[in-house]
Design a protein around this motif. Sequence first.
Motif, PDB file in Angstrom:
ATOM      1  N   SER A  78       0.738  -1.300   0.590  1.00 19.01           N
ATOM      2  CA  SER A  78       0.326  -0.328  -0.012  1.00 19.01           C
ATOM      3  C   SER A  78       0.984   1.139   0.093  1.00 19.01           C
ATOM      4  O   SER A  78       2.285   1.124   0.595  1.00 19.01           O
ATOM      5  CB  SER A  78      -1.113   0.016   0.925  1.00 19.01           C
ATOM      6  OG  SER A  78      -1.222   1.227   1.643  1.00 19.01           O
ATOM      7  N   LYS A  92      -3.034  -3.313   0.190  1.00 15.94           N
ATOM      8  CA  LYS A  92      -3.716  -3.121  -0.598  1.00 15.94           C
ATOM      9  C   LYS A  92      -4.242  -4.359  -1.697  1.00 15.94           C
ATOM     10  O   LYS A  92      -3.750  -5.436  -1.936  1.00 15.94           O
ATOM     11  CB  LYS A  92      -2.566  -2.801  -1.772  1.00 15.94           C
ATOM     12  CG  LYS A  92      -3.700  -1.677  -3.004  1.00 15.94           C
ATOM     13  CD  LYS A  92      -2.445  -0.480  -3.737  1.00 15.94           C
ATOM     14  CE  LYS A  92      -2.794  -0.160  -4.853  1.00 15.94           C
ATOM     15  NZ  LYS A  92      -2.709   0.607  -6.089  1.00 15.94           N
ATOM     16  N   ASP A 132      -7.072   0.531  -0.509  1.00 12.68           N
ATOM     17  CA  ASP A 132      -6.301   1.139   0.434  1.00 12.68           C
ATOM     18  C   ASP A 132      -6.322   1.824   1.614  1.00 12.68           C
ATOM     19  O   ASP A 132      -5.979   2.438   1.883  1.00 12.68           O
ATOM     20  CB  ASP A 132      -4.714   1.145  -0.381  1.00 12.68           C
ATOM     21  CG  ASP A 132      -4.934   2.434  -0.947  1.00 12.68           C
ATOM     22  OD1 ASP A 132      -6.213   2.767  -0.475  1.00 12.68           O
ATOM     23  OD2 ASP A 132      -3.962   3.253  -1.592  1.00 12.68           O
ATOM     24  N   ASN A 140      -9.825  -4.008   3.969  1.00 10.91           N
ATOM     25  CA  ASN A 140      -9.361  -3.430   2.627  1.00 10.91           C
ATOM     26  C   ASN A 140     -10.032  -4.359   1.428  1.00 10.91           C
ATOM     27  O   ASN A 140     -11.059  -3.921   0.557  1.00 10.91           O
ATOM     28  CB  ASN A 140      -8.180  -3.321   2.572  1.00 10.91           C
ATOM     29  CG  ASN A 140      -7.686  -2.506   2.512  1.00 10.91           C
ATOM     30  OD1 ASN A 140      -8.220  -1.612   3.544  1.00 10.91           O
ATOM     31  ND2 ASN A 140      -6.196  -2.366   2.539  1.00 10.91           N
TER      32      ASN A 140
END
Length: 204
Positions: A78, A92, A132, A140
């Motif tokens: 991320s 992410k 993210d 996430n």
Amino acid sequence: MNKITRAYISVLRQSTSSGGSSTLLGRQLSYKSDLSLDKIYPSARLQLYTPPPPPPGSNNKFNGFIPMDKVEITYSRSSGPGGQHVNTVNTKVDLRFKLAEAEWIPEQTRQKLLKELANRITKDGYFYIKSDLTRSQQMNLADALEKLRTIIRSQEVVEAAPPSEETLEKLRRRQERAARERLQLKRGRAQVKADRQGPSGVDL
């Protein structure tokens, strides 16, 4: 060397020579902690699990179910602030799927999405969603799935039909009546104020 250390060494020697399990101070000797995950959560599974889909509804609407085996999920580092944790953990989430082949979306809704999201679909037919928002991989993932649900449901909102001529006429008459009542009330208050004042222009 204290007594506990001597007792531990003697027990280890006995267990090595006999080949069986031994106990020390009432505890079973092993190399696995009593707080290991398989003991705390004996029936837990680490892989993602997709429950069976709910029965289809009669209104042909999206029920919120997203089959995890029909979407591709990848994780990466991320960006943004977050300290050293950002550079060490893949938090992410990139979620993608082929929209034209997504049979878990109702046909009518899928056609609307293909038309509305034409600029966001790749040449290979993939639609991407990224998240993210937090520093947690699972959070996430949940955020990306909720984004997808919101996009799908936005195409199922039924727009209100324009009002008919009869309804418009009723609204016009209601507004005119309210205006007449307001003016009549205003004239009545003005007359009350005028009556309170004494006569003017009279010579004594």
